[in-house]
Write an enzyme that holds these catalytic residues in place. Structure first.
Site, PDB file in Angstrom:
ATOM      1  N   ASP A  31       2.801  11.274   4.141  1.00 33.12           N
ATOM      2  CA  ASP A  31       3.311  10.108   4.654  1.00 33.12           C
ATOM      3  C   ASP A  31       2.207  10.700   5.504  1.00 33.12           C
ATOM      4  N   ASN A  32       2.419   9.604   6.830  1.00 35.22           N
ATOM      5  CA  ASN A  32       1.640   9.535   8.138  1.00 35.22           C
ATOM      6  C   ASN A  32       2.401   8.862   9.531  1.00 35.22           C
ATOM      7  N   ASP A  74      -3.138  10.767   7.189  1.00 33.23           N
ATOM      8  CA  ASP A  74      -3.094   9.623   6.936  1.00 33.23           C
ATOM      9  C   ASP A  74      -4.378   9.204   5.792  1.00 33.23           C
ATOM     10  N   ARG A 100       2.786  -2.725   4.754  1.00 30.70           N
ATOM     11  CA  ARG A 100       3.151  -3.527   3.325  1.00 30.70           C
ATOM     12  C   ARG A 100       4.112  -4.807   3.847  1.00 30.70           C
ATOM     13  N   SER A 179      -1.390 -14.241   2.687  1.00 30.07           N
ATOM     14  CA  SER A 179      -1.490 -13.327   3.966  1.00 30.07           C
ATOM     15  C   SER A 179      -2.411 -12.800   3.954  1.00 30.07           C
ATOM     16  N   HIS A 182      -1.301  -9.836   1.692  1.00 23.04           N
ATOM     17  CA  HIS A 182      -1.383 -10.018   0.511  1.00 23.04           C
ATOM     18  C   HIS A 182      -2.796  -9.985  -0.395  1.00 23.04           C
ATOM     19  N   LYS A 185      -4.014  -6.664  -0.598  1.00 29.44           N
ATOM     20  CA  LYS A 185      -3.428  -5.540  -1.898  1.00 29.44           C
ATOM     21  C   LYS A 185      -5.039  -6.596  -3.199  1.00 29.44           C
ATOM     22  N   LEU A 239      15.970 -11.265   0.578  1.00 32.71           N
ATOM     23  CA  LEU A 239      17.542 -10.733   0.315  1.00 32.71           C
ATOM     24  C   LEU A 239      18.397 -10.445   1.035  1.00 32.71           C
ATOM     25  N   ARG A 241      17.292  -9.930   3.823  1.00 32.76           N
ATOM     26  CA  ARG A 241      17.905 -10.327   5.535  1.00 32.76           C
ATOM     27  C   ARG A 241      18.781 -10.972   5.174  1.00 32.76           C
ATOM     28  N   THR A 253      18.759 -17.426   7.383  1.00 29.08           N
ATOM     29  CA  THR A 253      17.447 -17.771   7.909  1.00 29.08           C
ATOM     30  C   THR A 253      15.937 -18.584   6.622  1.00 29.08           C
TER      31      THR A 253
HETATM   32  P1  NAD Z   1       7.219   1.145   2.579  1.00 28.58           P
HETATM   33  O1  NAD Z   1       6.695   0.540   5.219  1.00 28.58           O
HETATM   34  O2  NAD Z   1       8.386   1.145   3.850  1.00 28.58           O
HETATM   35  O3  NAD Z   1       6.989   2.468   3.068  1.00 28.58           O
HETATM   36  C1  NAD Z   1       5.336   2.502   3.260  1.00 28.58           C
HETATM   37  C2  NAD Z   1       5.052   3.593   4.063  1.00 28.58           C
HETATM   38  O4  NAD Z   1       4.088   4.600   3.703  1.00 28.58           O
HETATM   39  C3  NAD Z   1       5.479   4.749   4.993  1.00 28.58           C
HETATM   40  O5  NAD Z   1       6.462   5.213   5.081  1.00 28.58           O
HETATM   41  C4  NAD Z   1       4.551   4.185   5.983  1.00 28.58           C
HETATM   42  O6  NAD Z   1       4.522   5.296   6.865  1.00 28.58           O
HETATM   43  C5  NAD Z   1       3.184   5.553   4.866  1.00 28.58           C
HETATM   44  N1  NAD Z   1       1.645   4.308   5.277  1.00 28.58           N
HETATM   45  C6  NAD Z   1       1.996   3.892   5.332  1.00 28.58           C
HETATM   46  N2  NAD Z   1      -0.049   3.893   6.073  1.00 28.58           N
HETATM   47  C7  NAD Z   1      -0.351   5.369   4.964  1.00 28.58           C
HETATM   48  C8  NAD Z   1      -1.440   5.588   5.753  1.00 28.58           C
HETATM   49  N3  NAD Z   1      -2.793   5.315   6.147  1.00 28.58           N
HETATM   50  N4  NAD Z   1      -1.269   6.809   5.710  1.00 28.58           N
HETATM   51  C9  NAD Z   1      -0.199   7.568   5.011  1.00 28.58           C
HETATM   52  N5  NAD Z   1       0.763   7.021   4.603  1.00 28.58           N
HETATM   53  C10 NAD Z   1       1.101   5.566   5.041  1.00 28.58           C
HETATM   54  O7  NAD Z   1       7.221  -0.166   2.305  1.00 28.58           O
HETATM   55  P2  NAD Z   1       7.879  -0.039   0.852  1.00 28.58           P
HETATM   56  O8  NAD Z   1       8.861  -1.780   1.314  1.00 28.58           O
HETATM   57  O9  NAD Z   1       7.891   0.772   0.340  1.00 28.58           O
HETATM   58  O10 NAD Z   1       6.389  -0.922  -0.027  1.00 28.58           O
HETATM   59  C11 NAD Z   1       6.091   0.779  -0.338  1.00 28.58           C
HETATM   60  C12 NAD Z   1       4.900  -0.305  -1.115  1.00 28.58           C
HETATM   61  O11 NAD Z   1       5.299  -0.965  -2.446  1.00 28.58           O
HETATM   62  C13 NAD Z   1       3.672  -0.665  -0.756  1.00 28.58           C
HETATM   63  O12 NAD Z   1       2.557  -0.892  -1.167  1.00 28.58           O
HETATM   64  C14 NAD Z   1       4.143  -2.083  -0.190  1.00 28.58           C
HETATM   65  O13 NAD Z   1       3.293  -3.036  -0.376  1.00 28.58           O
HETATM   66  C15 NAD Z   1       4.531  -2.054  -2.250  1.00 28.58           C
HETATM   67  N6  NAD Z   1       5.384  -3.538  -2.574  1.00 28.58           N
HETATM   68  C16 NAD Z   1       6.758  -2.821  -1.424  1.00 28.58           C
HETATM   69  C17 NAD Z   1       7.813  -4.395  -1.707  1.00 28.58           C
HETATM   70  C18 NAD Z   1       9.471  -4.313  -1.060  1.00 28.58           C
HETATM   71  O14 NAD Z   1      10.148  -5.389  -0.905  1.00 28.58           O
HETATM   72  N7  NAD Z   1       9.690  -3.626  -0.261  1.00 28.58           N
HETATM   73  C19 NAD Z   1       7.753  -5.530  -3.124  1.00 28.58           C
HETATM   74  C20 NAD Z   1       6.324  -5.398  -3.977  1.00 28.58           C
HETATM   75  C21 NAD Z   1       6.019  -4.168  -3.003  1.00 28.58           C
HETATM   76  N1  USQ Z   2      11.775 -16.643   3.973  1.00 23.78           N
HETATM   77  C1  USQ Z   2      12.985 -17.075   4.082  1.00 23.78           C
HETATM   78  N2  USQ Z   2      13.268 -16.365   5.263  1.00 23.78           N
HETATM   79  C2  USQ Z   2      13.224 -14.975   5.572  1.00 23.78           C
HETATM   80  C3  USQ Z   2      12.762 -14.408   4.745  1.00 23.78           C
HETATM   81  C4  USQ Z   2      11.414 -15.032   4.208  1.00 23.78           C
HETATM   82  O1  USQ Z   2      13.209 -18.140   3.602  1.00 23.78           O
HETATM   83  O2  USQ Z   2      14.029 -14.915   6.608  1.00 23.78           O
HETATM   84  C5  USQ Z   2      11.050 -16.308   2.608  1.00 23.78           C
HETATM   85  C6  USQ Z   2       9.180 -16.099   2.944  1.00 23.78           C
HETATM   86  O3  USQ Z   2       8.982 -17.515   3.483  1.00 23.78           O
HETATM   87  C7  USQ Z   2       8.863 -16.632   1.371  1.00 23.78           C
HETATM   88  C8  USQ Z   2      10.294 -15.140   0.608  1.00 23.78           C
HETATM   89  O4  USQ Z   2      11.054 -16.004   1.530  1.00 23.78           O
HETATM   90  O5  USQ Z   2       8.570 -17.600   1.018  1.00 23.78           O
HETATM   91  C9  USQ Z   2       9.745 -14.292   0.812  1.00 23.78           C
HETATM   92  O6  USQ Z   2       9.637 -13.488   2.109  1.00 23.78           O
HETATM   93  P1  USQ Z   2       9.180 -11.656   2.256  1.00 23.78           P
HETATM   94  O7  USQ Z   2       9.987 -11.877   3.011  1.00 23.78           O
HETATM   95  O8  USQ Z   2      11.255 -11.575   1.562  1.00 23.78           O
HETATM   96  O9  USQ Z   2       9.013 -10.877   1.036  1.00 23.78           O
HETATM   97  P2  USQ Z   2       7.121 -11.418   1.295  1.00 23.78           P
HETATM   98  O10 USQ Z   2       6.265 -11.383   2.556  1.00 23.78           O
HETATM   99  O11 USQ Z   2       6.494 -11.991   0.509  1.00 23.78           O
HETATM  100  O12 USQ Z   2       6.453  -9.952   1.115  1.00 23.78           O
HETATM  101  C10 USQ Z   2       7.576  -9.077   0.247  1.00 23.78           C
HETATM  102  C11 USQ Z   2       7.414  -7.242   0.595  1.00 23.78           C
HETATM  103  C12 USQ Z   2       5.720  -7.166   0.125  1.00 23.78           C
HETATM  104  C13 USQ Z   2       5.725  -7.506  -0.919  1.00 23.78           C
HETATM  105  C14 USQ Z   2       5.677  -9.204  -1.339  1.00 23.78           C
HETATM  106  C15 USQ Z   2       6.051  -8.957  -3.034  1.00 23.78           C
HETATM  107  O13 USQ Z   2       7.118  -7.533   2.384  1.00 23.78           O
HETATM  108  O14 USQ Z   2       5.231  -5.853   1.062  1.00 23.78           O
HETATM  109  O15 USQ Z   2       4.197  -7.279  -1.352  1.00 23.78           O
HETATM  110  O16 USQ Z   2       7.623  -9.352  -1.230  1.00 23.78           O
HETATM  111  S1  USQ Z   2       5.741 -10.914  -4.177  1.00 23.78           S
HETATM  112  O17 USQ Z   2       6.404 -11.889  -2.588  1.00 23.78           O
HETATM  113  O18 USQ Z   2       6.026 -10.757  -4.600  1.00 23.78           O
HETATM  114  O19 USQ Z   2       4.689 -10.518  -2.563  1.00 23.78           O
END
Ligand code: NAD
Ligand code: USQ
Length: 388
Positions: A31-32, A74, A100, A179, A182, A185, A239, A241, A253
């Site tokens: 992790d960085n 990194d 993310r 976005s 997205h 990815k 959720l 939030r 919101t």
């Molecule tokens: P997070 O931001 O809490 O964790 C990501 C970690 O990666 C952080 O600790 C960050 O410091 C590290 N990182 C980022 N860039 C880096 C780099 N260049 N080198 C080394 N470390 C690095 O995110 P999360 O919610 O734990 O999500 C983890 C993964 O799952 C992400 O790829 C995200 O896109 C995916 N994901 C998350 C969700 C969600 O709802 N949280 C949903 C779908 C997919």
């Molecule tokens: N939304 C609201 N109110 C809020 C926050 C969000 O209505 O206060 C709505 C957004 O407009 C969106 C939906 O809820 O339509 C989901 O938003 P989100 O912020 O919960 O999720 P998203 O931006 O899609 O991103 C999150 C994670 C990301 C992951 C993604 C999975 O941050 O890392 O990839 O969920 S997915 O949505 O399946 O692409």
């Protein structure tokens, strides 16, 4: 197994690292601390107080006797990455280490470029490092359901059979991400698919839905082992939030009409899915895609569910419909297949009143840490700027 977790200091990476360590695997983390840096950039903070990575790992050792090794650096830095991979020679790399947040990537030019360079270059470096150093290693990469967008047809798991002018093929499912995050990815998925074809790399792309929840069996062993929980406008997911908003009497919101439908998954199931992918690796040269979510809801349904649970607990909860800061469909068809992980043995923890109540309970403990000024959305998809 030797398992390298990239992004092991984050919301998902940390509890996943603990889970694998508890199962007896040999775990290393890269992790960085970029995620901690974004908090400093905007004055955000995890709802749950989190120790720094070295302290957390020491505490884990004290609680369980198990070691986790740490490589701070990194993944966009290729010499660092190759050195780390040479030193731990993983059987599996689980790659969580990306920027993310969709809103973060939409702030403006600098954040969009950072997100795509960080995510795409990091993953490309990893593909090269696997080919050079550990060609048999299985890459388990966290993707997102948001790669597909919201098409007016069923969403398949990665690939779709198409009949065109009398000929048939199985092709990658069309992508319409919403976005720059997205999009990053989607670029990753294309690079991984290509490297599987040309170099015989084995990879699983986990197209995960929105994750909710905060505790796991391992994180509750000691308060210092908890994972981060974000509720701010940029990193808070919907959720999580809504639950935080409820406990501080902030109106929920909902953006626009609230008909936006997404796939959702409990934190416990998210970790189990990664485990199922790791224990059942892709074949040599195989690029697999699993849709990693268990249920779909629209935003208004979630708000109503949270309101109902909160009111039973004596909270008074209002639902606000805000002008939608994002560009997305607010009423649309959504039906995504998600059977491959179930076939491998996933037993979902579906969202229920009990689960929401347990999330409230953890959040109540840290209620005083909520900064309500960080809740209202300011990042606007239509108006890029470089200032929040
Ligand atoms: P997070 O931001 O809490 O964790 C990501 C970690 O990666 C952080 O600790 C960050 O410091 C590290 N990182 C980022 N860039 C880096 C780099 N260049 N080198 C080394 N470390 C690095 O995110 P999360 O919610 O734990 O999500 C983890 C993964 O799952 C992400 O790829 C995200 O896109 C995916 N994901 C998350 C969700 C969600 O709802 N949280 C949903 C779908 C997919
Ligand atoms: N939304 C609201 N109110 C809020 C926050 C969000 O209505 O206060 C709505 C957004 O407009 C969106 C939906 O809820 O339509 C989901 O938003 P989100 O912020 O919960 O999720 P998203 O931006 O899609 O991103 C999150 C994670 C990301 C992951 C993604 C999975 O941050 O890392 O990839 O969920 S997915 O949505 O399946 O692409």
């Amino acid at each position: 197994m030797k398992i390298l977790i990239i992004g092991g200091d984050g919301y998902l990476g940390w509890p996943t690292a603990l889970y694998f360590s508890k199962q007896g695997h040999d775990v290393a983390i890269i992790d960085n601390f970029a995620r901690r840096g974004y908090d400093l950039e905007f004055g955000f903070s995890s709802l749950t107080p989190i120790l720094d990575l070295h302290q957390r790992v020491d505490l884990w050792k004290k609680e369980t006797g198990k070691s986790i090794s740490i490589h701070v650096g990194d993944v966009t830095d290729y010499p660092f990455l190759t050195q780390a991979i040479k030193s731990c020679k993983p059987d599996t790399v689980v790659h969580f280490g990306e920027q993310r947040s969709a809103p973060y990537s939409m702030i403006g030019h600098r954040h969009a470029v950072y997100t795509q360079v960080n995510n795409v270059v990091g993953t490309l470096n990893l593909l090269f490092a696997i080919k050079e150093i550990v060609p048999d290693c299985h890459l388990v990469k966290l993707g997102t359901m948001g790669e597909y967008g919201t098409p007016n047809i069923d969403i398949e798991e990665g690939f779709i059979k198409i009949n065109h002018n009398g000929r048939e093929d199985v092709l990658p499912f069309p992508k319409q991400p919403g976005s720059f995050y997205h999009l990053s990815k989607v670029h990753d998925s294309n690079n991984i698919f290509f490297c599987c074809k040309v170099w015989g790399i084995r990879a699983t792309d986990l197209n995960q839905g929105v994750v909710y929840g905060v505790e796991t069996e391992e994180t509750i062993m000691n308060p210092g082992l908890c994972t981060r929980l974000d509720y701010d406008e940029v990193f808070g997911t919907v959720l999580n939030r809504f639950c935080v908003q409820s406990i501080i009497d902030h109106p929920l919101t909902v953006y626009g009409e609230g008909g936006q439908t997404r796939g959702f998954i409990n934190l416990l199931d998210s970790i189990r899915c990664v485990e199922l992918a790791v224990l059942n690796p892709a074949g040599k040269g195989e690029f697999r895609v699993f849709n990693q979510f268990t249920e779909q809801f629209n935003v208004l349904q979630l708000a109503q569910l949270v309101k109902c649970c909160g009111e039973r607990q004596g909270m008074s909860i209002k639902i606000n419909h805000l002008e939608n800061p994002r560009v997305e469909l607010e009423t649309h068809f959504y039906n995504a297949v998600h059977t491959k992980l179930i076939d491998l043995g996933l037993e979902p923890h579906n969202l229920s009143d009990t689960i929401i109540d347990s999330i409230f309970k953890v959040m109540e403990k840290y209620k005083d840490r909520v900064d309500s000024s960080k809740i209202q959305p300011h990042v606007n998809w239509r108006k890029p700027t470089n200032v929040l």
